[in-house]
Design a protein around this motif. Structure first.
Motif, short mmCIF file in Angstrom:
data_model
loop_
_atom_site.label_atom_id
_atom_site.label_comp_id
_atom_site.label_asym_id
_atom_site.label_seq_id
_atom_site.Cartn_x
_atom_site.Cartn_y
_atom_site.Cartn_z
N ARG A 215 0.85 -1.20 0.00
CA ARG A 215 0.00 0.00 0.00
C ARG A 215 0.88 1.25 0.00
O ARG A 215 1.74 1.43 0.85
CB ARG A 215 -0.90 -0.01 1.24
CG ARG A 215 -1.70 1.27 1.43
CD ARG A 215 -2.80 1.00 2.41
NE ARG A 215 -3.40 2.19 2.98
CZ ARG A 215 -4.56 2.20 3.61
NH1 ARG A 215 -5.25 1.07 3.73
NH2 ARG A 215 -5.05 3.29 4.13
N GLN A 216 0.64 2.11 -0.97
CA GLN A 216 1.41 3.33 -1.13
C GLN A 216 0.75 4.50 -0.40
O GLN A 216 1.41 5.29 0.26
CB GLN A 216 1.56 3.65 -2.62
CG GLN A 216 2.56 4.72 -2.94
CD GLN A 216 2.79 4.79 -4.44
OE1 GLN A 216 1.87 4.62 -5.24
NE2 GLN A 216 4.03 5.01 -4.84
N ASP A 217 -0.53 4.62 -0.52
CA ASP A 217 -1.33 5.64 0.16
C ASP A 217 -2.80 5.24 0.02
O ASP A 217 -3.12 4.36 -0.78
CB ASP A 217 -1.06 7.05 -0.41
CG ASP A 217 -1.36 7.13 -1.91
OD1 ASP A 217 -2.55 7.07 -2.28
OD2 ASP A 217 -0.41 7.27 -2.70
N PRO A 218 -3.68 5.83 0.80
CA PRO A 218 -3.47 6.83 1.84
C PRO A 218 -2.84 6.22 3.08
O PRO A 218 -2.73 4.99 3.19
CB PRO A 218 -4.90 7.31 2.13
CG PRO A 218 -5.75 6.12 1.84
CD PRO A 218 -5.09 5.44 0.68
N GLY A 281 -6.57 -5.61 -0.64
CA GLY A 281 -5.63 -6.67 -0.96
C GLY A 281 -4.20 -6.21 -1.07
O GLY A 281 -3.38 -6.88 -1.69
N HIS A 282 -3.88 -5.06 -0.48
CA HIS A 282 -2.52 -4.52 -0.52
C HIS A 282 -1.85 -4.69 0.84
O HIS A 282 -2.49 -4.57 1.89
CB HIS A 282 -2.55 -3.04 -0.90
CG HIS A 282 -3.20 -2.79 -2.22
ND1 HIS A 282 -3.99 -1.69 -2.48
CD2 HIS A 282 -3.19 -3.52 -3.37
CE1 HIS A 282 -4.43 -1.75 -3.73
NE2 HIS A 282 -3.97 -2.85 -4.28
N VAL A 283 -0.54 -4.94 0.81
CA VAL A 283 0.21 -5.23 2.03
C VAL A 283 0.35 -3.96 2.88
O VAL A 283 0.82 -2.93 2.40
CB VAL A 283 1.60 -5.78 1.70
CG1 VAL A 283 2.42 -5.98 2.97
CG2 VAL A 283 1.49 -7.10 0.94
N VAL A 284 -0.06 -4.06 4.14
CA VAL A 284 0.15 -2.97 5.10
C VAL A 284 1.03 -3.42 6.25
O VAL A 284 1.36 -2.61 7.13
CB VAL A 284 -1.20 -2.43 5.65
CG1 VAL A 284 -2.00 -1.78 4.55
CG2 VAL A 284 -2.00 -3.54 6.32
N GLY A 285 1.44 -4.68 6.25
CA GLY A 285 2.31 -5.15 7.31
C GLY A 285 2.77 -6.57 7.09
O GLY A 285 2.28 -7.27 6.20
N VAL A 286 3.74 -6.99 7.92
CA VAL A 286 4.24 -8.36 7.94
C VAL A 286 4.03 -8.89 9.35
O VAL A 286 4.60 -8.35 10.31
CB VAL A 286 5.73 -8.43 7.56
CG1 VAL A 286 6.21 -9.88 7.55
CG2 VAL A 286 5.98 -7.78 6.20
N ARG A 331 -2.21 2.16 -4.76
CA ARG A 331 -3.05 3.01 -3.93
C ARG A 331 -4.28 2.23 -3.52
O ARG A 331 -4.87 1.50 -4.31
CB ARG A 331 -3.43 4.28 -4.67
CG ARG A 331 -2.26 5.13 -5.11
CD ARG A 331 -2.72 6.43 -5.75
NE ARG A 331 -3.33 7.32 -4.76
CZ ARG A 331 -4.60 7.72 -4.79
NH1 ARG A 331 -5.41 7.30 -5.76
NH2 ARG A 331 -5.07 8.53 -3.86
N SER A 332 -4.68 2.39 -2.27
CA SER A 332 -5.88 1.72 -1.78
C SER A 332 -7.05 2.70 -1.81
O SER A 332 -7.29 3.44 -0.86
CB SER A 332 -5.64 1.20 -0.35
OG SER A 332 -4.77 0.10 -0.37
N THR A 333 -7.72 2.72 -2.94
CA THR A 333 -8.87 3.59 -3.14
C THR A 333 -10.03 2.78 -3.68
O THR A 333 -9.86 1.65 -4.15
CB THR A 333 -8.54 4.73 -4.12
OG1 THR A 333 -8.12 4.16 -5.37
CG2 THR A 333 -7.41 5.62 -3.58
N GLY A 334 -11.22 3.36 -3.63
CA GLY A 334 -12.39 2.68 -4.18
C GLY A 334 -13.03 1.76 -3.16
O GLY A 334 -12.64 1.71 -1.99
N PRO A 335 -14.03 1.01 -3.61
CA PRO A 335 -14.78 0.13 -2.70
C PRO A 335 -13.89 -0.96 -2.11
O PRO A 335 -12.96 -1.45 -2.77
CB PRO A 335 -15.87 -0.48 -3.59
CG PRO A 335 -15.90 0.34 -4.83
CD PRO A 335 -14.55 0.94 -4.99
#
Length: 357
Positions: A215-218, A281-286, A331-335
Protein backbone atom coordinates in the motif's frame (compact mmCIF):
# COMPACT_ATOMS: atom_id res chain seq x y z
CA UNK A 1 13.22 -7.67 18.38
CA UNK A 2 14.71 -5.73 21.31
CA UNK A 3 15.87 -7.97 24.18
CA UNK A 4 13.71 -6.27 26.91
CA UNK A 5 10.59 -7.09 24.91
CA UNK A 6 11.19 -10.82 24.66
CA UNK A 7 9.52 -11.69 27.94
CA UNK A 8 6.27 -10.16 26.74
CA UNK A 9 6.36 -11.17 23.06
CA UNK A 10 5.57 -14.52 21.54
CA UNK A 11 7.26 -14.88 18.16
CA UNK A 12 5.08 -16.75 15.75
CA UNK A 13 7.27 -19.42 14.23
CA UNK A 14 5.98 -22.91 14.96
CA UNK A 15 7.50 -26.35 15.42
CA UNK A 16 6.70 -28.55 12.43
CA UNK A 17 4.61 -31.59 13.38
CA UNK A 18 3.86 -32.76 9.86
CA UNK A 19 4.11 -31.62 6.28
CA UNK A 20 2.57 -33.14 3.17
CA UNK A 21 4.66 -33.01 -0.03
CA UNK A 22 3.09 -31.07 -2.84
CA UNK A 23 2.46 -31.24 -6.59
CA UNK A 24 4.78 -30.45 -9.43
CA UNK A 25 3.52 -27.82 -11.83
CA UNK A 26 4.74 -25.03 -14.11
CA UNK A 27 5.43 -21.64 -12.49
CA UNK A 28 3.39 -18.50 -13.15
CA UNK A 29 4.60 -15.31 -14.76
CA UNK A 30 3.96 -11.86 -13.22
CA UNK A 31 0.43 -10.51 -13.79
CA UNK A 32 -0.46 -8.09 -16.57
CA UNK A 33 -3.26 -5.62 -15.96
CA UNK A 34 -3.66 -5.05 -19.70
CA UNK A 35 -4.04 -8.74 -20.44
CA UNK A 36 -6.59 -9.09 -17.69
CA UNK A 37 -8.63 -6.14 -18.98
CA UNK A 38 -8.66 -7.37 -22.57
CA UNK A 39 -8.91 -11.05 -21.69
CA UNK A 40 -8.03 -13.86 -24.06
CA UNK A 41 -9.93 -16.12 -26.48
CA UNK A 42 -10.14 -19.90 -26.48
CA UNK A 43 -10.53 -21.23 -30.04
CA UNK A 44 -12.12 -24.64 -30.57
CA UNK A 45 -10.28 -26.10 -33.58
CA UNK A 46 -10.81 -29.73 -32.60
CA UNK A 47 -13.46 -30.42 -35.25
CA UNK A 48 -16.25 -31.14 -32.77
CA UNK A 49 -18.42 -29.38 -30.22
CA UNK A 50 -17.05 -28.82 -26.70
CA UNK A 51 -19.35 -29.33 -23.72
CA UNK A 52 -17.08 -27.75 -21.11
CA UNK A 53 -14.19 -25.29 -20.84
CA UNK A 54 -11.75 -25.06 -17.95
CA UNK A 55 -9.05 -22.37 -17.62
CA UNK A 56 -7.01 -22.13 -14.42
CA UNK A 57 -3.80 -20.52 -13.27
CA UNK A 58 -0.88 -22.78 -14.27
CA UNK A 59 -0.02 -25.16 -11.47
CA UNK A 60 -3.40 -25.10 -9.76
CA UNK A 61 -4.08 -28.61 -8.41
CA UNK A 62 -7.57 -28.87 -9.94
CA UNK A 63 -9.38 -27.74 -13.08
CA UNK A 64 -12.05 -25.63 -11.38
CA UNK A 65 -15.56 -25.13 -12.73
CA UNK A 66 -16.90 -25.31 -16.27
CA UNK A 67 -16.80 -21.77 -17.70
CA UNK A 68 -19.12 -22.30 -20.68
CA UNK A 69 -22.72 -21.09 -20.38
CA UNK A 70 -23.58 -23.31 -23.36
CA UNK A 71 -21.68 -25.78 -25.62
CA UNK A 72 -18.96 -24.28 -27.80
CA UNK A 73 -19.31 -25.27 -31.49
CA UNK A 74 -16.37 -26.36 -33.60
CA UNK A 75 -14.40 -23.42 -35.08
CA UNK A 76 -15.95 -21.03 -32.54
CA UNK A 77 -14.24 -19.00 -29.83
CA UNK A 78 -14.96 -17.94 -26.27
CA UNK A 79 -13.45 -14.93 -24.50
CA UNK A 80 -12.34 -15.01 -20.87
CA UNK A 81 -11.37 -12.07 -18.67
CA UNK A 82 -9.37 -13.34 -15.70
CA UNK A 83 -8.79 -11.60 -12.39
CA UNK A 84 -5.80 -9.19 -12.74
CA UNK A 85 -4.10 -10.98 -9.84
CA UNK A 86 -4.17 -14.35 -11.62
CA UNK A 87 -1.00 -13.73 -13.61
CA UNK A 88 -0.20 -14.49 -17.23
CA UNK A 89 0.12 -18.27 -17.40
CA UNK A 90 -2.90 -20.53 -17.69
CA UNK A 91 -3.72 -24.19 -18.27
CA UNK A 92 -6.74 -24.69 -20.56
CA UNK A 93 -8.93 -27.71 -21.22
CA UNK A 94 -11.92 -28.37 -23.49
CA UNK A 95 -14.12 -31.42 -22.84
CA UNK A 96 -15.36 -32.64 -26.20
CA UNK A 97 -18.69 -34.19 -27.17
CA UNK A 98 -17.14 -37.67 -27.45
CA UNK A 99 -15.66 -37.42 -23.94
CA UNK A 100 -12.08 -36.79 -24.99
CA UNK A 101 -10.21 -33.71 -23.80
CA UNK A 102 -8.14 -31.05 -25.56
CA UNK A 103 -5.47 -29.53 -23.35
CA UNK A 104 -2.82 -26.83 -23.49
CA UNK A 105 -0.71 -26.08 -20.44
CA UNK A 106 1.37 -23.08 -19.35
CA UNK A 107 -0.04 -20.69 -21.95
CA UNK A 108 1.18 -17.07 -21.70
CA UNK A 109 -1.92 -14.91 -22.22
CA UNK A 110 0.16 -11.72 -21.91
CA UNK A 111 2.20 -12.68 -24.99
CA UNK A 112 -0.63 -14.16 -27.08
CA UNK A 113 -4.30 -13.34 -26.64
CA UNK A 114 -5.61 -16.47 -28.42
CA UNK A 115 -5.21 -20.09 -27.41
CA UNK A 116 -6.19 -22.56 -30.09
CA UNK A 117 -6.98 -26.15 -29.17
CA UNK A 118 -6.79 -28.35 -32.25
CA UNK A 119 -6.76 -32.06 -33.02
CA UNK A 120 -3.13 -32.28 -31.93
CA UNK A 121 -4.07 -31.35 -28.36
CA UNK A 122 -6.76 -34.02 -27.95
CA UNK A 123 -6.15 -36.85 -25.47
CA UNK A 124 -8.26 -39.63 -24.02
CA UNK A 125 -10.78 -38.80 -21.31
CA UNK A 126 -9.04 -38.47 -17.95
CA UNK A 127 -5.54 -38.28 -19.41
CA UNK A 128 -5.39 -34.56 -18.64
CA UNK A 129 -5.84 -34.98 -14.90
CA UNK A 130 -3.92 -32.63 -12.66
CA UNK A 131 -0.70 -33.93 -11.07
CA UNK A 132 -1.25 -35.79 -7.81
CA UNK A 133 -0.89 -33.60 -4.70
CA UNK A 134 1.16 -36.40 -3.17
CA UNK A 135 3.97 -36.06 -5.70
CA UNK A 136 6.87 -33.86 -4.57
CA UNK A 137 8.67 -31.34 -6.73
CA UNK A 138 12.26 -32.47 -6.78
CA UNK A 139 14.49 -34.71 -4.65
CA UNK A 140 16.56 -31.71 -3.53
CA UNK A 141 13.50 -29.99 -2.07
CA UNK A 142 12.04 -32.82 -0.02
CA UNK A 143 11.66 -32.45 3.75
CA UNK A 144 14.21 -34.55 5.63
CA UNK A 145 12.51 -37.28 7.66
CA UNK A 146 13.13 -36.83 11.37
CA UNK A 147 14.69 -33.38 10.98
CA UNK A 148 14.12 -30.91 13.82
CA UNK A 149 12.07 -28.20 12.17
CA UNK A 150 10.05 -25.05 12.70
CA UNK A 151 7.59 -23.44 10.31
CA UNK A 152 6.44 -20.02 9.26
CA UNK A 153 4.98 -18.04 6.39
CA UNK A 154 6.33 -15.73 3.69
CA UNK A 155 5.16 -14.06 0.50
CA UNK A 156 6.48 -13.28 -2.95
CA UNK A 157 7.75 -9.73 -3.43
CA UNK A 158 9.61 -10.36 -6.72
CA UNK A 159 10.61 -13.27 -8.92
CA UNK A 160 12.54 -15.78 -6.78
CA UNK A 161 12.35 -13.48 -3.74
CA UNK A 162 10.32 -14.15 -0.57
CA UNK A 163 9.84 -11.84 2.40
CA UNK A 164 9.44 -13.34 5.88
CA UNK A 165 10.56 -12.77 9.48
CA UNK A 166 14.18 -13.14 10.46
CA UNK A 167 13.28 -15.36 13.41
CA UNK A 168 11.56 -17.81 11.02
CA UNK A 169 14.84 -18.65 9.26
CA UNK A 170 17.40 -17.80 11.96
CA UNK A 171 19.75 -20.72 12.64
CA UNK A 172 18.35 -22.96 9.89
CA UNK A 173 20.54 -25.54 8.18
CA UNK A 174 18.09 -25.61 5.29
CA UNK A 175 14.99 -23.61 4.34
CA UNK A 176 12.25 -25.12 2.18
CA UNK A 177 9.56 -23.00 0.57
CA UNK A 178 6.25 -24.51 -0.57
CA UNK A 179 4.87 -22.34 -3.36
CA UNK A 180 1.18 -21.50 -3.93
CA UNK A 181 1.14 -24.12 -6.71
CA UNK A 182 2.23 -26.75 -4.19
CA UNK A 183 5.81 -27.22 -5.41
CA UNK A 184 8.70 -27.29 -2.93
CA UNK A 185 11.78 -25.13 -3.49
CA UNK A 186 15.00 -24.80 -1.50
CA UNK A 187 16.08 -21.28 -0.54
CA UNK A 188 19.70 -20.35 -1.21
CA UNK A 189 21.64 -18.90 1.74
CA UNK A 190 22.52 -16.41 2.97
CA UNK A 191 19.29 -14.50 3.50
CA UNK A 192 19.33 -10.71 3.61
CA UNK A 193 18.15 -9.82 7.13
CA UNK A 194 17.37 -6.92 9.45
CA UNK A 195 17.50 -7.84 13.15
CA UNK A 196 15.77 -4.65 14.32
CA UNK A 197 12.78 -5.09 12.04
CA UNK A 198 12.89 -8.89 12.29
CA UNK A 199 12.70 -9.26 8.51
CA UNK A 200 14.46 -11.57 6.05
CA UNK A 201 14.57 -11.68 2.26
CA UNK A 202 15.06 -15.18 0.84
CA UNK A 203 16.42 -16.07 -2.59
CA UNK A 204 14.43 -19.06 -3.89
CA UNK A 205 15.59 -20.23 -7.35
CA UNK A 206 12.78 -21.37 -9.62
CA UNK A 207 10.03 -19.71 -7.58
CA UNK A 208 7.89 -17.27 -9.54
CA UNK A 209 4.32 -16.08 -9.65
CA UNK A 210 2.15 -13.08 -8.80
CA UNK A 211 3.58 -10.75 -6.18
CA UNK A 212 1.71 -8.77 -3.53
CA UNK A 213 1.61 -4.98 -3.84
CA UNK A 214 2.44 -2.74 -0.91
CA UNK A 215 0.00 0.00 0.00
CA UNK A 216 1.41 3.33 -1.13
CA UNK A 217 -1.33 5.64 0.16
CA UNK A 218 -3.47 6.83 1.84
CA UNK A 219 -1.83 6.54 5.29
CA UNK A 220 -3.09 3.65 7.39
CA UNK A 221 -5.65 4.60 10.06
CA UNK A 222 -6.80 3.04 13.31
CA UNK A 223 -9.97 1.04 12.83
CA UNK A 224 -9.23 -0.04 9.26
CA UNK A 225 -10.03 -3.65 8.46
CA UNK A 226 -7.11 -6.00 7.83
CA UNK A 227 -6.66 -9.63 6.86
CA UNK A 228 -3.82 -11.86 8.11
CA UNK A 229 -2.95 -14.84 5.93
CA UNK A 230 -0.60 -17.71 6.72
CA UNK A 231 0.05 -21.22 7.99
CA UNK A 232 -0.52 -21.36 11.76
CA UNK A 233 -0.05 -24.45 13.95
CA UNK A 234 1.19 -26.74 11.19
CA UNK A 235 0.60 -30.39 12.00
CA UNK A 236 -2.23 -29.58 14.38
CA UNK A 237 -4.57 -27.73 12.03
CA UNK A 238 -5.07 -28.64 8.38
CA UNK A 239 -2.16 -28.01 6.01
CA UNK A 240 -3.92 -25.35 3.95
CA UNK A 241 -3.50 -21.62 4.62
CA UNK A 242 -5.66 -19.83 7.19
CA UNK A 243 -7.26 -16.38 7.01
CA UNK A 244 -8.28 -14.14 9.93
CA UNK A 245 -9.99 -10.76 9.85
CA UNK A 246 -9.41 -7.91 12.31
CA UNK A 247 -8.67 -4.22 12.64
CA UNK A 248 -5.74 -1.89 13.11
CA UNK A 249 -5.81 -1.13 16.85
CA UNK A 250 -2.73 1.08 17.11
CA UNK A 251 -0.13 2.72 14.91
CA UNK A 252 2.80 1.62 17.07
CA UNK A 253 3.88 -1.66 18.65
CA UNK A 254 4.82 -2.74 22.16
CA UNK A 255 6.43 0.05 24.21
CA UNK A 256 5.79 2.51 21.41
CA UNK A 257 7.78 0.60 18.78
CA UNK A 258 7.40 2.81 15.70
CA UNK A 259 8.37 -0.02 13.35
CA UNK A 260 5.17 -1.92 14.10
CA UNK A 261 1.40 -1.66 14.24
CA UNK A 262 -0.98 -3.40 16.63
CA UNK A 263 -3.78 -5.51 15.16
CA UNK A 264 -6.73 -7.55 16.39
CA UNK A 265 -6.59 -10.16 13.59
CA UNK A 266 -5.87 -13.38 15.55
CA UNK A 267 -2.49 -14.96 14.75
CA UNK A 268 -0.76 -18.10 16.04
CA UNK A 269 2.67 -19.76 15.84
CA UNK A 270 3.30 -20.36 12.14
CA UNK A 271 1.80 -17.01 11.04
CA UNK A 272 5.21 -15.33 11.38
CA UNK A 273 6.28 -13.62 8.15
CA UNK A 274 2.83 -13.75 6.56
CA UNK A 275 1.24 -10.78 4.81
CA UNK A 276 -1.17 -8.43 6.54
CA UNK A 277 -3.42 -6.91 3.89
CA UNK A 278 -5.92 -4.07 3.80
CA UNK A 279 -9.36 -4.55 2.32
CA UNK A 280 -8.05 -3.73 -1.15
CA UNK A 281 -5.63 -6.67 -0.96
CA UNK A 282 -2.52 -4.52 -0.52
CA UNK A 283 0.21 -5.23 2.03
CA UNK A 284 0.15 -2.97 5.10
CA UNK A 285 2.31 -5.15 7.31
CA UNK A 286 4.24 -8.36 7.94
CA UNK A 287 2.89 -10.44 10.82
CA UNK A 288 5.60 -10.80 13.45
CA UNK A 289 4.39 -11.55 17.00
CA UNK A 290 1.64 -11.64 19.59
CA UNK A 291 1.64 -10.54 23.20
CA UNK A 292 2.51 -13.35 25.58
CA UNK A 293 -0.67 -13.36 27.64
CA UNK A 294 0.79 -15.71 30.26
CA UNK A 295 3.83 -13.47 30.87
CA UNK A 296 1.64 -10.36 31.07
CA UNK A 297 -0.74 -12.06 33.50
CA UNK A 298 2.20 -12.85 35.77
CA UNK A 299 3.10 -9.16 35.86
CA UNK A 300 -0.33 -7.52 35.97
CA UNK A 301 -2.69 -10.17 37.27
CA UNK A 302 -4.87 -9.74 34.18
CA UNK A 303 -4.99 -11.75 30.95
CA UNK A 304 -4.29 -9.70 27.82
CA UNK A 305 -6.55 -10.66 24.95
CA UNK A 306 -5.85 -10.72 21.20
CA UNK A 307 -2.94 -8.27 21.09
CA UNK A 308 -0.87 -8.91 17.98
CA UNK A 309 1.77 -7.04 16.01
CA UNK A 310 2.98 -6.61 12.43
CA UNK A 311 5.97 -4.81 10.95
CA UNK A 312 4.68 -1.71 9.17
CA UNK A 313 4.34 -2.09 5.43
CA UNK A 314 6.37 1.03 4.69
CA UNK A 315 9.25 -0.25 6.86
CA UNK A 316 9.15 -3.60 5.05
CA UNK A 317 9.12 -1.87 1.65
CA UNK A 318 12.15 0.25 2.65
CA UNK A 319 13.96 -2.92 3.74
CA UNK A 320 13.29 -4.47 0.33
CA UNK A 321 14.56 -1.41 -1.53
CA UNK A 322 17.74 -1.45 0.56
CA UNK A 323 18.14 -5.12 -0.41
CA UNK A 324 17.88 -4.26 -4.12
CA UNK A 325 14.24 -5.26 -4.64
CA UNK A 326 11.70 -2.71 -5.86
CA UNK A 327 8.39 -3.78 -4.33
CA UNK A 328 5.16 -3.41 -6.26
CA UNK A 329 3.10 -0.50 -4.94
CA UNK A 330 -0.56 0.46 -5.25
CA UNK A 331 -3.05 3.01 -3.93
CA UNK A 332 -5.88 1.72 -1.78
CA UNK A 333 -8.87 3.59 -3.14
CA UNK A 334 -12.39 2.68 -4.18
CA UNK A 335 -14.78 0.13 -2.70
CA UNK A 336 -13.45 -2.45 -0.28
CA UNK A 337 -13.17 -6.06 -1.40
CA UNK A 338 -14.76 -8.88 0.51
CA UNK A 339 -12.63 -10.79 2.99
CA UNK A 340 -12.83 -13.84 0.71
CA UNK A 341 -11.57 -11.81 -2.27
CA UNK A 342 -8.64 -10.47 -0.23
CA UNK A 343 -7.86 -14.03 0.80
CA UNK A 344 -7.75 -15.14 -2.82
CA UNK A 345 -5.27 -12.36 -3.63
CA UNK A 346 -3.07 -13.43 -0.70
CA UNK A 347 -3.29 -17.12 -1.64
CA UNK A 348 -1.58 -16.61 -5.01
CA UNK A 349 1.58 -15.19 -3.47
CA UNK A 350 1.83 -16.62 0.06
CA UNK A 351 4.25 -19.49 0.76
CA UNK A 352 4.78 -22.01 3.54
CA UNK A 353 8.29 -22.02 5.04
CA UNK A 354 9.96 -24.98 6.73
CA UNK A 355 13.19 -24.34 8.67
CA UNK A 356 15.25 -27.48 9.26
CA UNK A 357 17.92 -27.37 11.99
Amino acid sequence: MRAPLLASILLLSAPALAQAPAPSAPPNAPPSATAAEEGFRILNRTGQEASALHAVRSGRPDWGNNLLPRPLPADAGYRLRPNPQAGCRFDVKLVLADGREAVRRDQDICAGREIALDAGTVVAAGAAARPSPERPTAPGALPRPGARAATGTGFLVAGERVLTNRHVVDGCDRVLVRAPDGRNHAAVPPARTDATLDLALLAVPGLSGPVLSFRQDPPLRRGEGVVAYGFPLTGLLSSDAKLTRGEVNGLAGLRDNQDQIQISAPVQPGNSGGPLLDMQGHVVGVVVSKLNAQAVAGRTGDIAQNINFAVKGERAAAFLRAAGVTPAAARSTGPERSTADVGEIAERATVFIRCEK
